[in-house]
Design a protein around this motif. Structure first.
Motif, PDB file in Angstrom:
ATOM      1  N   GLY A  82       0.812  -1.215   0.000  1.00 43.66           N
ATOM      2  CA  GLY A  82       0.000   0.000   0.000  1.00 43.66           C
ATOM      3  C   GLY A  82       0.841   1.258   0.000  1.00 43.66           C
ATOM      4  N   ALA A  83       1.906   1.276   0.804  1.00 49.82           N
ATOM      5  CA  ALA A  83       2.781   2.450   0.845  1.00 49.82           C
ATOM      6  C   ALA A  83       3.469   2.663  -0.489  1.00 49.82           C
ATOM      7  CB  ALA A  83       3.821   2.287   1.956  1.00 49.82           C
ATOM      8  N   LEU A  84       3.835   1.570  -1.151  1.00 51.87           N
ATOM      9  CA  LEU A  84       4.465   1.692  -2.465  1.00 51.87           C
ATOM     10  C   LEU A  84       3.500   2.311  -3.474  1.00 51.87           C
ATOM     11  CD1 LEU A  84       7.084   1.062  -3.971  1.00 51.87           C
ATOM     12  CD2 LEU A  84       6.160  -1.196  -4.504  1.00 51.87           C
ATOM     13  N   ALA A  85       2.230   1.922  -3.414  1.00 50.47           N
ATOM     14  CA  ALA A  85       1.232   2.492  -4.313  1.00 50.47           C
ATOM     15  C   ALA A  85       1.036   3.990  -4.054  1.00 50.47           C
ATOM     16  CB  ALA A  85      -0.097   1.746  -4.155  1.00 50.47           C
ATOM     17  N   VAL A  86       1.016   4.388  -2.787  1.00 55.89           N
ATOM     18  CA  VAL A  86       0.891   5.807  -2.449  1.00 55.89           C
ATOM     19  C   VAL A  86       2.105   6.589  -2.959  1.00 55.89           C
ATOM     20  CG1 VAL A  86       0.803   7.468  -0.544  1.00 55.89           C
ATOM     21  CG2 VAL A  86      -0.600   5.399  -0.463  1.00 55.89           C
ATOM     22  N   SER A  87       3.283   6.000  -2.856  1.00 55.43           N
ATOM     23  CA  SER A  87       4.499   6.644  -3.367  1.00 55.43           C
ATOM     24  C   SER A  87       4.390   6.915  -4.857  1.00 55.43           C
ATOM     25  CB  SER A  87       5.718   5.758  -3.088  1.00 55.43           C
ATOM     26  OG  SER A  87       5.872   5.497  -1.720  1.00 55.43           O
ATOM     27  N   ALA A  88       3.893   5.929  -5.598  1.00 55.10           N
ATOM     28  CA  ALA A  88       3.738   6.090  -7.043  1.00 55.10           C
ATOM     29  C   ALA A  88       2.757   7.208  -7.361  1.00 55.10           C
ATOM     30  CB  ALA A  88       3.271   4.774  -7.664  1.00 55.10           C
ATOM     31  N   LEU A  89       1.657   7.279  -6.609  1.00 59.07           N
ATOM     32  CA  LEU A  89       0.671   8.333  -6.830  1.00 59.07           C
ATOM     33  C   LEU A  89       1.256   9.713  -6.541  1.00 59.07           C
ATOM     34  CD1 LEU A  89      -2.245   9.170  -7.461  1.00 59.07           C
ATOM     35  CD2 LEU A  89      -2.787   8.781  -5.039  1.00 59.07           C
ATOM     36  N   ALA A  90       2.052   9.823  -5.472  1.00 56.00           N
ATOM     37  CA  ALA A  90       2.674  11.105  -5.128  1.00 56.00           C
ATOM     38  C   ALA A  90       3.613  11.572  -6.231  1.00 56.00           C
ATOM     39  CB  ALA A  90       3.425  10.984  -3.801  1.00 56.00           C
ATOM     40  N   LEU A  91       4.355  10.646  -6.841  1.00 53.60           N
ATOM     41  CA  LEU A  91       5.226  11.008  -7.961  1.00 53.60           C
ATOM     42  C   LEU A  91       4.419  11.565  -9.126  1.00 53.60           C
ATOM     43  CD1 LEU A  91       7.677   7.957  -7.963  1.00 53.60           C
ATOM     44  CD2 LEU A  91       8.311  10.332  -7.530  1.00 53.60           C
ATOM     45  N   LEU A  92       3.319  10.914  -9.457  1.00 53.29           N
ATOM     46  CA  LEU A  92       2.471  11.394 -10.548  1.00 53.29           C
ATOM     47  C   LEU A  92       1.937  12.795 -10.264  1.00 53.29           C
ATOM     48  CD1 LEU A  92       0.402   8.168 -11.382  1.00 53.29           C
ATOM     49  CD2 LEU A  92       1.996   9.324 -12.926  1.00 53.29           C
ATOM     50  N   ALA A 113       5.369   7.823   2.730  1.00 57.28           N
ATOM     51  CA  ALA A 113       5.003   6.531   2.134  1.00 57.28           C
ATOM     52  C   ALA A 113       6.231   5.718   1.740  1.00 57.28           C
ATOM     53  CB  ALA A 113       4.112   6.767   0.915  1.00 57.28           C
ATOM     54  N   THR A 114       7.231   6.386   1.179  1.00 61.47           N
ATOM     55  CA  THR A 114       8.413   5.637   0.760  1.00 61.47           C
ATOM     56  C   THR A 114       9.193   5.105   1.951  1.00 61.47           C
ATOM     57  OG1 THR A 114       9.676   7.706   0.571  1.00 61.47           O
ATOM     58  CG2 THR A 114       8.694   6.828  -1.439  1.00 61.47           C
ATOM     59  N   ALA A 115       9.173   5.835   3.076  1.00 63.27           N
ATOM     60  CA  ALA A 115       9.843   5.325   4.274  1.00 63.27           C
ATOM     61  C   ALA A 115       9.172   4.057   4.772  1.00 63.27           C
ATOM     62  CB  ALA A 115       9.841   6.383   5.374  1.00 63.27           C
ATOM     63  N   VAL A 116       7.840   4.054   4.794  1.00 60.50           N
ATOM     64  CA  VAL A 116       7.120   2.857   5.236  1.00 60.50           C
ATOM     65  C   VAL A 116       7.466   1.682   4.330  1.00 60.50           C
ATOM     66  CG1 VAL A 116       4.840   1.808   5.538  1.00 60.50           C
ATOM     67  CG2 VAL A 116       5.244   4.165   6.294  1.00 60.50           C
ATOM     68  N   SER A 117       7.427   1.900   3.012  1.00 59.04           N
ATOM     69  CA  SER A 117       7.718   0.796   2.086  1.00 59.04           C
ATOM     70  C   SER A 117       9.166   0.353   2.193  1.00 59.04           C
ATOM     71  CB  SER A 117       7.382   1.198   0.646  1.00 59.04           C
ATOM     72  OG  SER A 117       8.265   2.184   0.156  1.00 59.04           O
ATOM     73  N   PHE A 118      10.093   1.303   2.379  1.00 61.03           N
ATOM     74  CA  PHE A 118      11.506   0.944   2.432  1.00 61.03           C
ATOM     75  C   PHE A 118      11.839   0.194   3.721  1.00 61.03           C
ATOM     76  CE2 PHE A 118      16.045   1.929   3.243  1.00 61.03           C
ATOM     77  CZ  PHE A 118      16.572   1.321   2.119  1.00 61.03           C
ATOM     78  N   VAL A 119      11.307   0.665   4.851  1.00 62.24           N
ATOM     79  CA  VAL A 119      11.564  -0.006   6.125  1.00 62.24           C
ATOM     80  C   VAL A 119      10.994  -1.421   6.111  1.00 62.24           C
ATOM     81  CG1 VAL A 119      10.949  -0.028   8.573  1.00 62.24           C
ATOM     82  CG2 VAL A 119      11.742   2.082   7.509  1.00 62.24           C
ATOM     83  N   LEU A 120       9.730  -1.532   5.733  1.00 60.87           N
ATOM     84  CA  LEU A 120       9.100  -2.848   5.736  1.00 60.87           C
ATOM     85  C   LEU A 120       9.733  -3.751   4.678  1.00 60.87           C
ATOM     86  CD1 LEU A 120       5.348  -1.943   6.326  1.00 60.87           C
ATOM     87  CD2 LEU A 120       7.126  -2.522   7.985  1.00 60.87           C
ATOM     88  N   GLY A 121      10.093  -3.191   3.528  1.00 64.74           N
ATOM     89  CA  GLY A 121      10.768  -3.985   2.509  1.00 64.74           C
ATOM     90  C   GLY A 121      12.116  -4.482   2.980  1.00 64.74           C
ATOM     91  N   SER A 122      12.851  -3.648   3.729  1.00 63.79           N
ATOM     92  CA  SER A 122      14.149  -4.070   4.264  1.00 63.79           C
ATOM     93  C   SER A 122      13.973  -5.230   5.234  1.00 63.79           C
ATOM     94  CB  SER A 122      14.827  -2.896   4.980  1.00 63.79           C
ATOM     95  OG  SER A 122      15.087  -1.829   4.091  1.00 63.79           O
ATOM     96  N   ALA A 123      12.969  -5.122   6.106  1.00 59.22           N
ATOM     97  CA  ALA A 123      12.722  -6.201   7.059  1.00 59.22           C
ATOM     98  C   ALA A 123      12.268  -7.469   6.356  1.00 59.22           C
ATOM     99  CB  ALA A 123      11.666  -5.754   8.079  1.00 59.22           C
ATOM    100  N   LEU A 124      11.432  -7.323   5.338  1.00 59.95           N
ATOM    101  CA  LEU A 124      10.984  -8.486   4.567  1.00 59.95           C
ATOM    102  C   LEU A 124      12.160  -9.136   3.847  1.00 59.95           C
ATOM    103  CD1 LEU A 124       7.700  -6.920   3.162  1.00 59.95           C
ATOM    104  CD2 LEU A 124       7.803  -8.897   4.684  1.00 59.95           C
ATOM    105  N   ALA A 125      13.042  -8.323   3.259  1.00 57.08           N
ATOM    106  CA  ALA A 125      14.213  -8.858   2.562  1.00 57.08           C
ATOM    107  C   ALA A 125      15.130  -9.592   3.542  1.00 57.08           C
ATOM    108  CB  ALA A 125      14.983  -7.738   1.859  1.00 57.08           C
ATOM    109  N   ALA A 126      15.231  -9.090   4.767  1.00 55.61           N
ATOM    110  CA  ALA A 126      16.063  -9.749   5.780  1.00 55.61           C
ATOM    111  C   ALA A 126      15.506 -11.108   6.177  1.00 55.61           C
ATOM    112  CB  ALA A 126      16.182  -8.855   7.021  1.00 55.61           C
ATOM    113  N   ARG A 127      14.211 -11.343   5.913  1.00 61.04           N
ATOM    114  CA  ARG A 127      13.581 -12.606   6.262  1.00 61.04           C
ATOM    115  C   ARG A 127      13.574 -13.613   5.117  1.00 61.04           C
ATOM    116  NH1 ARG A 127       8.368 -10.113   8.342  1.00 61.04           N
ATOM    117  NH2 ARG A 127       7.379 -11.695   7.068  1.00 61.04           N
ATOM    118  N   VAL A 128      13.959 -13.206   3.930  1.00 61.09           N
ATOM    119  CA  VAL A 128      13.860 -14.105   2.779  1.00 61.09           C
ATOM    120  C   VAL A 128      14.713 -15.349   2.973  1.00 61.09           C
ATOM    121  CG1 VAL A 128      14.359 -14.355   0.318  1.00 61.09           C
ATOM    122  CG2 VAL A 128      13.222 -12.297   1.154  1.00 61.09           C
ATOM    123  N   ALA A 129      15.910 -15.184   3.536  1.00 62.64           N
ATOM    124  CA  ALA A 129      16.812 -16.323   3.752  1.00 62.64           C
ATOM    125  C   ALA A 129      16.456 -17.023   5.050  1.00 62.64           C
ATOM    126  CB  ALA A 129      18.258 -15.860   3.781  1.00 62.64           C
ATOM    127  N   ALA A 130      15.318 -17.697   5.066  1.00 62.64           N
ATOM    128  CA  ALA A 130      14.867 -18.369   6.283  1.00 62.64           C
ATOM    129  C   ALA A 130      15.830 -19.497   6.631  1.00 62.64           C
ATOM    130  CB  ALA A 130      13.464 -18.922   6.085  1.00 62.64           C
TER     131      ALA A 130
END
Length: 406
Positions: A82-92, A113-130
């Motif tokens: 959702g935050a990523l979608a809001v970021s895209a809208l703000a750019l437009l 919005a980009t901070a929310v997506s970047f923080v959560l994306g970083s945490a998600l990426a850190a979990r990929v290597a289970a």
């Protein structure tokens, strides 16, 4: 682990990388390309230009500080998308107005919005290597961070093309082009986020003070690093323009910077940071970023100095967030990764909020080069502070194995 799971993990990390493409490659760094045209067309001072970036960084501070709350309320996957979608809208929408207060508001919303997506994306990426260990996790986090370099390359291709057609007035088309690509980037990010391993315990759990205290030097380093690197990224294009570099030269500079970032992040930093103990990784990154600033300040003005700066700075600056994410993963329990990364990103964005404002004021009084020397001093201080960070758990501590949510 068999090749197929490794390939699947890499694809998930690359899908998540659409987040930093938009969050940093477009929303944060493309502003440096568009700034001279916006300043010329809208008759801004450097302080006004820096103020617009500070509005973005202020939103980033709030977004980073509330990322855990969004993750708790919506779930980390839904909040990221959702935050990523809001970021895209703000750019437009940024391409549709010339009103300074409205632009400031859009930059603020985009930063949040980009901070929310970047923080959560970083945490998600850190979990990929289970269960894959710290070094494997560092490689996958680096894949995620490579999205920034990809975004910078795309910005370096799209924005100068818009400016070449319409001159300074082409800044509107530049934002619109970035917004369209950002909308397209949401798709692969959503597909990837659905396949990130679940973490044992509650996502976004709070952290005891003792856990945070162990990361105190990293918090201080990240404030200084954020202020130092973003001052360069905000005003280096203005400096190169003042030195006589044309549109083609500026585009080449930005593409080289982005390519260096993507290649180094993908091939070097994941391995290096995964092996360096304590704060040596952040210190090394700070020194290399500092060296990358110097060519445009010390060498004769022209494309060669700009490209040396782009190659050195570009190859190292996104290793900062990679190092911060890896340190959080190494130091904190799995349930606290999101909160730890969020708090580190708050520190980072505080630096990013203050840096451009101070650098812009210095540039107004003494020229852009004077403002960029601020980057050098801040990055030197960051390197010294980082060396005080110590490891608190073994580099290959056992990690919980989580099931994939399909």
């Amino acid at each position: 682990m068999s090749p197929n799971p490794r390939r699947r993990e890499a694809l998930i990390a690359l899908g998540l990388a659409a987040g930093p493409v938009v969050a940093l490659g477009f929303t944060r760094f493309a502003y440096a390309l568009l700034l001279p045209a916006m300043r010329g067309d809208l008759h801004w001072t450097y302080a006004q230009a820096g103020g617009l970036n500070t509005a973005n960084a202020a939103g980033y501070v709030i977004g980073a500080g509330t990322a855990v709350l969004w993750a708790r309320r919506l779930g980390d996957r839904a909040a990221f998308a959702g935050a990523l979608a809001v970021s895209a809208l703000a750019l437009l929408l940024t391409g549709t107005t010339a009103d300074y207060p409205v632009l400031s508001l859009l930059r603020f919303v985009g930063g949040l919005a980009t901070a929310v997506s970047f923080v959560l994306g970083s945490a998600l990426a850190a979990r990929v290597a289970a269960g894959g260990g710290q070094r494997r996790a560092a490689l996958l986090v680096a894949l995620y961070m490579a999205g920034v370099g990809i975004g910078v390359v795309l910005s370096g291709l799209l924005v100068p093309a818009a400016l070449a057609v319409a001159g300074d007035a082409g800044w509107r088309a530049g934002w619109l082009l970035l917004g369209v690509v950002a909308v397209l980037a949401v798709g692969p990010a959503v597909l990837a986020v659905r396949r990130v391993p679940a973490v044992a315990g509650r996502t976004g759990a709070g952290l005891p003070r003792a856990d945070l205290a162990r990361l105190a030097p990293t918090f201080a380093w990240y404030v200084l690093f954020g202020a130092g690197y973003v001052s360069y990224m905000t005003f280096v294009i203005a400096l190169l323009r003042d030195q006589g570099l044309g549109t083609a030269g500026v585009a080449t500079f930005f593409v080289v910077l982005g390519l260096a970032s993507a290649v180094a992040t993908l091939t070097v930093w994941g391995r290096v940071i995964g092996r360096l103990p304590g704060g040596r990784g952040p210190a090394l990154v700070s020194v290399l970023v500092l060296v990358g600033v110097l060519p445009v300040l010390l060498l004769p003005a022209g494309l060669p100095a700009a490209l040396v700066s782009a190659a050195v700075f570009g190859s190292s600056f996104m290793a900062g967030p990679t190092a911060a994410t890896v340190l959080a993963r190494r130091t904190l329990p799995a349930g606290g990764w999101t909160a730890g990364i969020a708090l580190l990103t708050v520190a980072f964005s505080v630096g990013q909020a203050v840096g451009p404002l101070v650098s812009g004021a210095l540039s107004d009084s003494g020229g852009v080069a004077v403002g960029l020397w601020l980057s050098v001093g801040l990055l030197a201080a960051a390197a010294l502070v980082a060396l005080r960070q110590r490891d608190t758990v073994p580099a290959e501590a056992p990690e919980p194995v989580a099931a994939l949510r399909r």
